[in-house]
Design a protein around this motif. Sequence first.
Motif, short mmCIF file in Angstrom:
data_model
loop_
_atom_site.label_atom_id
_atom_site.label_comp_id
_atom_site.label_asym_id
_atom_site.label_seq_id
_atom_site.Cartn_x
_atom_site.Cartn_y
_atom_site.Cartn_z
N TYR A 9 0.86 -1.18 0.00
CA TYR A 9 0.00 0.00 0.00
C TYR A 9 0.89 1.22 0.00
O TYR A 9 1.75 1.36 0.88
N PHE A 10 0.71 2.11 -0.95
CA PHE A 10 1.38 3.40 -0.87
C PHE A 10 0.55 4.31 0.03
O PHE A 10 -0.69 4.33 -0.06
N VAL A 11 1.23 5.06 0.89
CA VAL A 11 0.56 5.97 1.82
C VAL A 11 1.01 7.39 1.52
O VAL A 11 2.19 7.72 1.69
N ASP A 112 8.72 -3.57 -11.22
CA ASP A 112 7.71 -4.15 -12.11
C ASP A 112 7.77 -5.67 -12.06
O ASP A 112 8.81 -6.26 -12.29
N GLY A 113 6.65 -6.29 -11.74
CA GLY A 113 6.61 -7.75 -11.65
C GLY A 113 7.14 -8.30 -10.34
O GLY A 113 6.95 -9.47 -10.03
N LYS A 114 7.81 -7.44 -9.54
CA LYS A 114 8.40 -7.93 -8.29
C LYS A 114 7.57 -7.61 -7.07
O LYS A 114 7.82 -8.12 -5.98
N ALA A 115 6.62 -6.67 -7.22
CA ALA A 115 5.76 -6.31 -6.09
C ALA A 115 4.41 -5.90 -6.66
O ALA A 115 4.31 -5.41 -7.78
N ASP A 116 3.35 -6.11 -5.86
CA ASP A 116 2.01 -5.68 -6.28
C ASP A 116 1.60 -4.45 -5.49
O ASP A 116 1.64 -4.47 -4.26
N VAL A 117 1.20 -3.41 -6.19
CA VAL A 117 0.65 -2.24 -5.51
C VAL A 117 -0.86 -2.44 -5.39
O VAL A 117 -1.58 -2.41 -6.37
#
Length: 199
Positions: A9-11, A112-117
Amino acid sequence: ALIMKPQVYFVLGGPGAGKGTQCAKIVEKYGYTHLSAGDLLRAERGRPGSEFGELIENYIRDGKIVPVEITISLLQRAMEETMKSNEENNKFLIDGFPRNEDNLQGWNRTMDGKADVKSVLFFDCCNEVCIDRCLERGKSSGRSDDNRESLLKRIQTYVQSTKPIIELYEKQGKVHTIDASKTVDDVFAHVQKIFDKEG
Ligand code: UP5
Ligand code: MG
């Protein structure tokens, strides 16, 4: 073994909107790991032998955004460290990042491809309240940017560079906007509604 991807999660929100305060409460209740980009940068600034210490201090005091390569490497290392001991510790709150186009591109390039936002928590708070909170905190925080001069620059950077990033995510339907001018408990009540649904 399964390779778990970080779930992020971006905060985001203005200086003093309450990002750190709310993240601490989310950690306590939902077991996320809180990574404040600002805290990581301040730690790097203070690390003996850091080649970036002076650059970071100058950027922070001027309310400018540090080149993304530095920030991303700190975030990446922190995520790896957290997941090293237990791969299931893959739920992260990334606080105060991405703040501009350079940050966003750096993230997309590297992660990219390494984490899901999963989504973006946007703590929405008017500039006046943000400034008052930071000035109040400045009486004891020791932060070199909790003064009126730095704050005006931080607000300007937020409006010019960070707001457009939030709007970009908004167009993708990824933003939860939370009224952050209320009390800490009222703000967290809204946050809980989001996390009780999404986990
Ligand atoms: N407070 C909190 N919630 C309240 C509420 N609901 N009602 C009343 N008071 C409330 O809170 C700030 C103060 O307000 C505290 O005293 C708190 O008790 C009170 P806090 O939770 O700390 O707010 P936060 O949004 O986390 O404020 P912060 O100052 O940390 O936000 P900034 O975004 O300005 O700071 P950050 O540390 O993220 O970044 C600092 C600098 O680092 C940036 O300006 C930039 O130069 C650099 N940076 C980068 O270059 N790149 C990055 O990716 C990240 C940072
Ligand atoms: Mg903070």
